[in-house]
Design an enzyme around this catalytic site. Structure first.
Site, PDB file in Angstrom:
ATOM      1  N   MET A  32     -14.087  78.088   5.420  1.00  0.00           N
ATOM      2  CA  MET A  32     -14.063  76.531   5.611  1.00  0.00           C
ATOM      3  C   MET A  32     -14.231  75.720   5.375  1.00  0.00           C
ATOM      4  O   MET A  32     -14.013  74.329   5.042  1.00  0.00           O
ATOM      5  CB  MET A  32     -12.790  76.521   5.253  1.00  0.00           C
ATOM      6  CG  MET A  32     -11.601  77.334   4.585  1.00  0.00           C
ATOM      7  SD  MET A  32     -10.072  77.113   3.864  1.00  0.00           S
ATOM      8  CE  MET A  32      -9.317  76.775   5.980  1.00  0.00           C
ATOM      9  N   ALA A  34     -16.746  72.938   7.867  1.00  0.00           N
ATOM     10  CA  ALA A  34     -16.721  72.383   9.228  1.00  0.00           C
ATOM     11  C   ALA A  34     -16.982  73.470  10.177  1.00  0.00           C
ATOM     12  O   ALA A  34     -16.912  73.141  11.227  1.00  0.00           O
ATOM     13  CB  ALA A  34     -15.252  71.773   9.389  1.00  0.00           C
ATOM     14  N   LEU A  35     -18.348  73.676  10.100  1.00  0.00           N
ATOM     15  CA  LEU A  35     -18.817  75.211  11.242  1.00  0.00           C
ATOM     16  C   LEU A  35     -18.517  74.898  13.225  1.00  0.00           C
ATOM     17  O   LEU A  35     -19.442  73.300  12.965  1.00  0.00           O
ATOM     18  CB  LEU A  35     -19.854  75.439  10.491  1.00  0.00           C
ATOM     19  CG  LEU A  35     -20.184  76.546   9.173  1.00  0.00           C
ATOM     20  CD1 LEU A  35     -21.280  76.483   8.658  1.00  0.00           C
ATOM     21  CD2 LEU A  35     -18.866  76.770   9.206  1.00  0.00           C
ATOM     22  N   GLY A  38     -17.867  78.725  16.738  1.00  0.00           N
ATOM     23  CA  GLY A  38     -16.962  80.186  16.757  1.00  0.00           C
ATOM     24  C   GLY A  38     -17.487  80.929  15.243  1.00  0.00           C
ATOM     25  O   GLY A  38     -18.019  81.536  15.258  1.00  0.00           O
ATOM     26  N   HIS A  39     -17.765  80.008  14.289  1.00  0.00           N
ATOM     27  CA  HIS A  39     -17.975  80.140  12.583  1.00  0.00           C
ATOM     28  C   HIS A  39     -19.307  80.787  13.596  1.00  0.00           C
ATOM     29  O   HIS A  39     -19.828  82.323  12.410  1.00  0.00           O
ATOM     30  CB  HIS A  39     -18.570  79.311  11.807  1.00  0.00           C
ATOM     31  CG  HIS A  39     -17.002  78.494  11.529  1.00  0.00           C
ATOM     32  ND1 HIS A  39     -16.638  76.947  11.836  1.00  0.00           N
ATOM     33  CD2 HIS A  39     -15.831  79.211  10.929  1.00  0.00           C
ATOM     34  CE1 HIS A  39     -15.562  76.845  11.345  1.00  0.00           C
ATOM     35  NE2 HIS A  39     -14.945  78.543  10.821  1.00  0.00           N
ATOM     36  N   LYS A 153      -9.524  83.948  16.394  1.00  0.00           N
ATOM     37  CA  LYS A 153      -8.519  83.440  17.121  1.00  0.00           C
ATOM     38  C   LYS A 153      -6.953  83.270  16.014  1.00  0.00           C
ATOM     39  O   LYS A 153      -6.738  82.965  16.075  1.00  0.00           O
ATOM     40  CB  LYS A 153      -9.410  81.831  16.185  1.00  0.00           C
ATOM     41  CG  LYS A 153      -8.006  80.831  16.792  1.00  0.00           C
ATOM     42  CD  LYS A 153      -8.227  79.440  17.059  1.00  0.00           C
ATOM     43  CE  LYS A 153      -9.531  78.700  15.991  1.00  0.00           C
ATOM     44  NZ  LYS A 153      -8.304  78.196  14.619  1.00  0.00           N
ATOM     45  N   SER A 189     -12.640  75.320  16.970  1.00  0.00           N
ATOM     46  CA  SER A 189     -11.815  74.772  15.272  1.00  0.00           C
ATOM     47  C   SER A 189     -11.711  73.660  14.923  1.00  0.00           C
ATOM     48  O   SER A 189     -12.231  72.913  15.278  1.00  0.00           O
ATOM     49  CB  SER A 189      -9.902  75.240  15.862  1.00  0.00           C
ATOM     50  OG  SER A 189      -9.734  74.587  14.904  1.00  0.00           O
ATOM     51  N   ARG A 191     -10.204  71.811  13.553  1.00  0.00           N
ATOM     52  CA  ARG A 191      -9.386  71.308  13.387  1.00  0.00           C
ATOM     53  C   ARG A 191      -9.773  69.916  14.750  1.00  0.00           C
ATOM     54  O   ARG A 191      -9.264  69.234  14.780  1.00  0.00           O
ATOM     55  CB  ARG A 191      -8.223  71.695  13.803  1.00  0.00           C
ATOM     56  CG  ARG A 191      -7.239  72.610  11.948  1.00  0.00           C
ATOM     57  CD  ARG A 191      -6.371  73.063  11.904  1.00  0.00           C
ATOM     58  NE  ARG A 191      -5.807  73.574  10.844  1.00  0.00           N
ATOM     59  CZ  ARG A 191      -5.622  73.378   9.839  1.00  0.00           C
ATOM     60  NH1 ARG A 191      -4.851  71.969   9.335  1.00  0.00           N
ATOM     61  NH2 ARG A 191      -5.381  74.209   9.094  1.00  0.00           N
TER      62      ARG A 191
HETATM   63  O1  PAF Z   1      -9.960  81.933   8.986  1.00  0.00           O
HETATM   64  C1  PAF Z   1     -10.628  80.920   7.536  1.00  0.00           C
HETATM   65  O2  PAF Z   1     -11.625  79.848   7.399  1.00  0.00           O
HETATM   66  C2  PAF Z   1      -9.639  80.953   5.911  1.00  0.00           C
HETATM   67  O3  PAF Z   1      -8.534  81.378   5.635  1.00  0.00           O
HETATM   68  C3  PAF Z   1     -10.732  81.829   4.600  1.00  0.00           C
HETATM   69  C4  PAF Z   1     -10.550  83.148   5.714  1.00  0.00           C
HETATM   70  C5  PAF Z   1     -12.668  81.305   4.757  1.00  0.00           C
HETATM   71  C6  PAF Z   1      -9.672  82.068   3.283  1.00  0.00           C
HETATM   72  O4  PAF Z   1     -10.130  80.706   2.760  1.00  0.00           O
END
Ligand code: PAF
Length: 284
Positions: A32, A34-35, A38-39, A153, A189, A191
């Site tokens: 989603m 806002a990397l 972790g991403h 997570k 995260s 957030r």
């Molecule tokens: O984990 C997330 O960031 C979201 O739930 C996902 C898997 C991208 C689905 O919108």
């Protein structure tokens, strides 16, 4: 080669068709945006293990049960694209809501997600996992990945997605990737960017309490271990535990005794001010 930015479903289908037609494997990282690091640990795996790494960046409205949470969710597309290009990602799919859901965001069917979707996040965020299943199944059908990468997570999310893949008969390997933490232990995260300076200072107490509880659990009952974590975190200013459950790592159902399962995980959600943070720890 320069990273391709794909905005439309038809361009995505053309990209996927050509890639698979050339006999190449696709590693998908659904995000989603806002990397953070972790991403990027998921992205690195996707780049290393597949011919083509495809990352989706889409804040999915159907998985938010709280409109304020959706409105305040951090977004930073330009920076996201810069980071992904630096990791050697082949293409990014970043559609609008209208492009992703041309017929509207209403679900046309309820997904069978098993009992794993009913506990914890399922209880506190009604409809959340149906929304996750809706977007992830759509991404899987469009991107046709060989492998898809998810961060641990969101431990429960992985179990629910595995159930969705089984019940929808989607052929994809789900790859769980370990949690990335800041030096002070806080699970990374998107957030975390919403925390005030003061909240950010105390937030590592979540992981500190969980890590301490692993040692504690060796000489205490499940209930005493549960209570010590909740009491320690609730005593910290700004922090309020929403739930902490010690569960079987496969079924996600709560356990009463350590002997009940060979696979036990503690899953926690804490409000740090208004910011909802989740984390987990493995007991065995
Ligand atoms: O984990 C997330 O960031 C979201 O739930 C996902 C898997 C991208 C689905 O919108």
């Amino acid at each position: 080669m320069a990273m391709q930015i794909i905005r439309s479903v038809s361009d995505l289908e053309a990209f996927v068709g050509k890639t698979l037609g050339n006999g190449k494997t696709i590693g998908l990282v659904p995000t989603m945006g806002a990397l953070h690091e972790g991403h990027l640990s998921l992205v690195k795996r996707a780049v290393a293990e597949n011919d083509v790494a495809l990352v989706s960046v889409f804040v999915n409205p159907t998985q938010f049960n709280n409109p304020v949470d959706l409105a305040t969710y951090p977004r930073n597309e330009e920076e996201d694209f810069r980071l992904l290009a630096g990791e050697g990602v082949t293409a990014v799919f970043a559609p609008t809501v209208e492009e992703m859901y041309p017929e509207g965001t209403e679900r046309d069917h309820e997904f069978d997600l098993g009992t794993a979707a009913e506990v914890m996040e399922g209880k506190f965020r009604p409809g959340h996992f149906q929304g996750v299943a809706q977007v992830v199944s759509r991404l899987f059908r469009l991107c046709r990945p060989t492998r898809a990468y998810f961060g641990e997570k969101d431990f429960q999310q992985i179990a629910v997605i595995r159930n969705m893949v089984d019940s929808e008969h989607i052929d994809v390997e789900i790859v769980p990737v370990p949690i990335k933490r800041a030096d002070d232990g806080l699970a990374l995260s998107s957030r975390n960017a919403l925390l005030t300076e003061e909240q950010r200072k105390v937030a590592p107490e979540i992981h500190a309490a969980l890590a301490y509880s692993v040692e504690y659990s060796k000489s205490h009952s499940v209930k005493a271990t549960h209570d010590t974590v909740v009491e320690r975190i609730d005593a910290v200013p700004h922090m309020n535990v929403e739930y902490f459950e010690i569960v079987d790592g496969r079924t996600l159902l709560p356990i009463d005794e350590w002997e009940e399962s060979p696979d036990i995980v503690g899953c926690i959600t804490v409000y740090c001010g208004k910011v909802r943070l989740i984390d987990n720890i493995r007991y065995k």
